[in-house]
Design an enzyme around this catalytic site. Structure first.
Site, PDB file in Angstrom:
ATOM      1  N   HIS A 134      61.925 -24.731  56.110  1.00  0.00           N
ATOM      2  CA  HIS A 134      61.206 -25.612  57.045  1.00  0.00           C
ATOM      3  C   HIS A 134      61.962 -26.944  57.083  1.00  0.00           C
ATOM      4  O   HIS A 134      62.581 -27.334  56.088  1.00  0.00           O
ATOM      5  CB  HIS A 134      59.789 -25.805  56.473  1.00  0.00           C
ATOM      6  CG  HIS A 134      58.843 -26.571  57.322  1.00  0.00           C
ATOM      7  ND1 HIS A 134      58.857 -27.940  57.425  1.00  0.00           N
ATOM      8  CD2 HIS A 134      57.814 -26.151  58.112  1.00  0.00           C
ATOM      9  CE1 HIS A 134      57.874 -28.340  58.234  1.00  0.00           C
ATOM     10  NE2 HIS A 134      57.230 -27.264  58.661  1.00  0.00           N
ATOM     11  N   ASP A 211      59.341 -25.058  47.331  1.00  0.00           N
ATOM     12  CA  ASP A 211      58.424 -25.466  48.388  1.00  0.00           C
ATOM     13  C   ASP A 211      57.354 -24.384  48.494  1.00  0.00           C
ATOM     14  O   ASP A 211      57.588 -23.313  49.052  1.00  0.00           O
ATOM     15  CB  ASP A 211      59.211 -25.618  49.696  1.00  0.00           C
ATOM     16  CG  ASP A 211      58.306 -25.894  50.883  1.00  0.00           C
ATOM     17  OD1 ASP A 211      57.076 -25.952  50.695  1.00  0.00           O
ATOM     18  OD2 ASP A 211      58.834 -26.028  52.006  1.00  0.00           O
ATOM     19  N   GLN A 214      53.608 -22.602  51.773  1.00  0.00           N
ATOM     20  CA  GLN A 214      53.041 -21.370  52.337  1.00  0.00           C
ATOM     21  C   GLN A 214      52.713 -20.352  51.247  1.00  0.00           C
ATOM     22  O   GLN A 214      52.477 -19.183  51.555  1.00  0.00           O
ATOM     23  CB  GLN A 214      54.026 -20.737  53.335  1.00  0.00           C
ATOM     24  CG  GLN A 214      54.320 -21.569  54.562  1.00  0.00           C
ATOM     25  CD  GLN A 214      53.120 -21.697  55.509  1.00  0.00           C
ATOM     26  OE1 GLN A 214      52.106 -21.032  55.367  1.00  0.00           O
ATOM     27  NE2 GLN A 214      53.252 -22.591  56.477  1.00  0.00           N
ATOM     28  N   LYS A 237      46.791 -26.740  54.058  1.00  0.00           N
ATOM     29  CA  LYS A 237      47.085 -25.315  54.289  1.00  0.00           C
ATOM     30  C   LYS A 237      46.306 -24.434  53.309  1.00  0.00           C
ATOM     31  O   LYS A 237      46.333 -23.218  53.392  1.00  0.00           O
ATOM     32  CB  LYS A 237      48.585 -25.046  54.146  1.00  0.00           C
ATOM     33  CG  LYS A 237      49.430 -25.727  55.223  1.00  0.00           C
ATOM     34  CD  LYS A 237      50.871 -25.343  55.071  1.00  0.00           C
ATOM     35  CE  LYS A 237      51.825 -26.244  55.829  1.00  0.00           C
ATOM     36  NZ  LYS A 237      51.836 -26.024  57.271  1.00  0.00           N
ATOM     37  N   CYS A 375      59.235 -25.707  63.237  1.00  0.00           N
ATOM     38  CA  CYS A 375      59.968 -26.601  62.312  1.00  0.00           C
ATOM     39  C   CYS A 375      60.997 -25.824  61.501  1.00  0.00           C
ATOM     40  O   CYS A 375      61.194 -26.106  60.303  1.00  0.00           O
ATOM     41  CB  CYS A 375      59.020 -27.350  61.385  1.00  0.00           C
ATOM     42  SG  CYS A 375      57.937 -28.466  62.251  1.00  0.00           S
TER      43      CYS A 375
HETATM   44  N1  PLP Z   1      57.212 -26.282  53.928  1.00  0.00           N
HETATM   45  C1  PLP Z   1      56.765 -25.203  54.591  1.00  0.00           C
HETATM   46  C2  PLP Z   1      57.287 -23.851  54.214  1.00  0.00           C
HETATM   47  C3  PLP Z   1      55.845 -25.351  55.621  1.00  0.00           C
HETATM   48  O1  PLP Z   1      55.414 -24.272  56.288  1.00  0.00           O
HETATM   49  C4  PLP Z   1      55.375 -26.650  55.937  1.00  0.00           C
HETATM   50  C5  PLP Z   1      54.432 -26.841  57.043  1.00  0.00           C
HETATM   51  O2  PLP Z   1      54.296 -26.033  57.920  1.00  0.00           O
HETATM   52  C6  PLP Z   1      55.857 -27.730  55.201  1.00  0.00           C
HETATM   53  C7  PLP Z   1      56.774 -27.516  54.201  1.00  0.00           C
HETATM   54  C8  PLP Z   1      55.427 -29.124  55.487  1.00  0.00           C
HETATM   55  O3  PLP Z   1      54.052 -29.279  55.269  1.00  0.00           O
HETATM   56  P1  PLP Z   1      53.365 -30.651  55.655  1.00  0.00           P
HETATM   57  O4  PLP Z   1      53.560 -30.851  57.128  1.00  0.00           O
HETATM   58  O5  PLP Z   1      51.927 -30.461  55.291  1.00  0.00           O
HETATM   59  O6  PLP Z   1      54.031 -31.714  54.870  1.00  0.00           O
END
Ligand code: PLP
Length: 423
Positions: A134, A211, A214, A237, A375
């Site tokens: 992402h 990370d 998800q 999430k 993203c």
């Molecule tokens: N990492 C992953 C794999 C994501 O899917 C997302 C959000 O969709 C993020 C990071 C970023 O999350 P946030 O926008 O809550 O900071």
């Protein structure tokens, strides 16, 4: 069938009706039809207990934390401390000081990029990511790399959409200063073998960030056992409030990291001659946080654990398998990736239709999916796409919803082929 959370024990099927009753928003009509919410990977809906805790906290316990001598502020501070310990237990961290509250996963990754990595980066150093990250796990590293003359390297994915571990291993060099990998891809749904990634990183003596944005809502996470240096997620999430994120960092790492943002709460003593800083984790928590959001987060964690991650996993796996089967039967629909282990997410394209049009047509049926690059522009570029459509499931989705979604998509695909009727 794809598998997530391999190794988990079989669990009872959750009582869907009573779970759905905890999410009032699911009863709201959209476009005159019952809402079918298939965008939980972007943000999950909130159970009543989370929303009620927010309300209760504001009505009964609200005050700023860590500053007041009076009872109300102490009560709020205590609740805030308890939340931190609850997150510690949820993540299986050894020490509550390893839990830093941020605004979201993005801010947590930025914190690590700027406070941990930036001071040690030298020209020619490398930060190793994967092609399926992402933007939140790409851009912060690019920013610090650009400043220091370092570079970002991406390990490729296989044609099935899995992380190519051998290629990742081959890209670890004497210049690698950080490895940062998503546990679950937000586009392909691929569940990455993070245990093996952490093992590779540790053998090479390279710090590793996972990370888990998800992952935490689908798989049990034991951060200390996993052995990663850092792990991040966003509460929103995970059925929790928006505006709250978590950085888990091993104490020996956090203790050596300088502050990132300056302000109230993160100091020990301030004078115009100089400032000394607070202990971890407060050193990284400048200013007033989302106090109510942090205090309501335990309700979301209790919700997930009371339903049971195993039950959530089994339920979502069934929904995903049904969706995958349904989509594969529709001519012109192509699912992105075919990983062995997939969690919650299915991205797809429809021949002859822009994903945005698909999303708009499904919206007319009350079905909420996501369209665009999610993203993850580098991943889409790798797949030769500018965009895709994505459906994602959560604990509250039903088999009937998946059938309705597949039927609607089938009508849309037929319409696009010019051989069907209006959806
Ligand atoms: N990492 C992953 C794999 C994501 O899917 C997302 C959000 O969709 C993020 C990071 C970023 O999350 P946030 O926008 O809550 O900071």
């Amino acid at each position: 069938m794809n598998e997530i959370g391999a190794g988990l024990r079989p669990a009872a099927v959750p009582d869907l009706e009573s779970i759905r009753a905890q999410f009032p928003i699911l009863g709201r009509p959209m476009q005159g039809k019952p809402l079918i919410y298939l965008d939980s990977a972007a943000s999950a809906q909130k159970p009543r207990r989370v929303v009620e805790e927010l309300r209760r906290f504001y009505y009964e316990d609200y005050a700023n934390i860590h500053r007041g001598i009076y009872e109300l502020s102490q009560r709020a501070s205590e609740r805030h401390d308890r939340s931190r310990r609850r997150v510690q237990a949820f993540l299986g961290a050894r020490d509550w000081r390893e839990i830093v509250f941020t605004r979201n996963a993005t801010e947590a990754i930025n914190l690590v990029a700027y406070s941990f990595l930036r001071p040690m980066l030298e020209p020619g150093d490398e930060i190793l990511l994967t092609e399926m990250e992402h933007h939140a796990n790409i851009v912060p590293w690019q920013l610090v790399a650009a400043e220091r003359g370092a570079k970002v390297v991406a390990a490729p994915i296989t044609p099935e959409g899995e992380l190519d571990l051998a290629q990742l291993r081959a890209r670890i060099t004497s210049r690698t200063r950080m490895i940062a990998v998503s546990w679950v891809s937000n586009v392909l749904g691929t569940v990455n073998p993070v245990e093996e990634v952490v093992d590779l990183a540790r053998r090479a003596g390279v710090p590793v960030l996972i990370d888990a944005a998800q992952a935490v809502q689908h798989l049990p996470v034991r951060a200390a056992e996993l052995g990663c240096d850092f792990l991040v997620f966003s509460a929103h999430k995970l059925y929790g409030p928006s505006g709250v994120g978590v950085l888990y960092g091993r104490a020996e790492r956090l203790e050596r990291m300088p502050p990132w943002q300056g302000g109230g709460d993160m100091i020990e003593r301030v004078s115009f001659e100089g400032t000394t800083f607070n202990d971890i984790p407060f050193r990284f928590e400048a200013g007033t946080p989302d106090i109510a959001g942090i205090c309501a987060l335990p309700e979301a964690l209790d919700f997930v654990e009371e339903v049971g991650l195993q039950a959530i996993h089994d339920h979502e796996r069934q929904l995903l398998a049904a969706a995958e089967e349904g989509l594969r039967r529709i001519p012109g629909v192509h699912i992105l990736g075919r990983p062995r282990r997939r969690a919650s997410v299915l991205a797809f394209t429809v021949d002859g239709a822009h994903p945005q049009d698909i999303g708009m047509m499904l919206d007319l049926e009350g079905i909420a999916i996501r369209t665009g690059h999610h993203c993850a522009m580098p991943l889409h570029a790798r797949l030769g796409l500018a965009a895709s459509a994505r459906m994602s499931v959560a604990v509250y989705n039903t088999r009937e919803e998946i059938e309705t979604f597949c039927a609607a998509l089938e009508r849309i695909a037929a319409l696009v082929r010019g051989s069907g009727t209006e959806p």
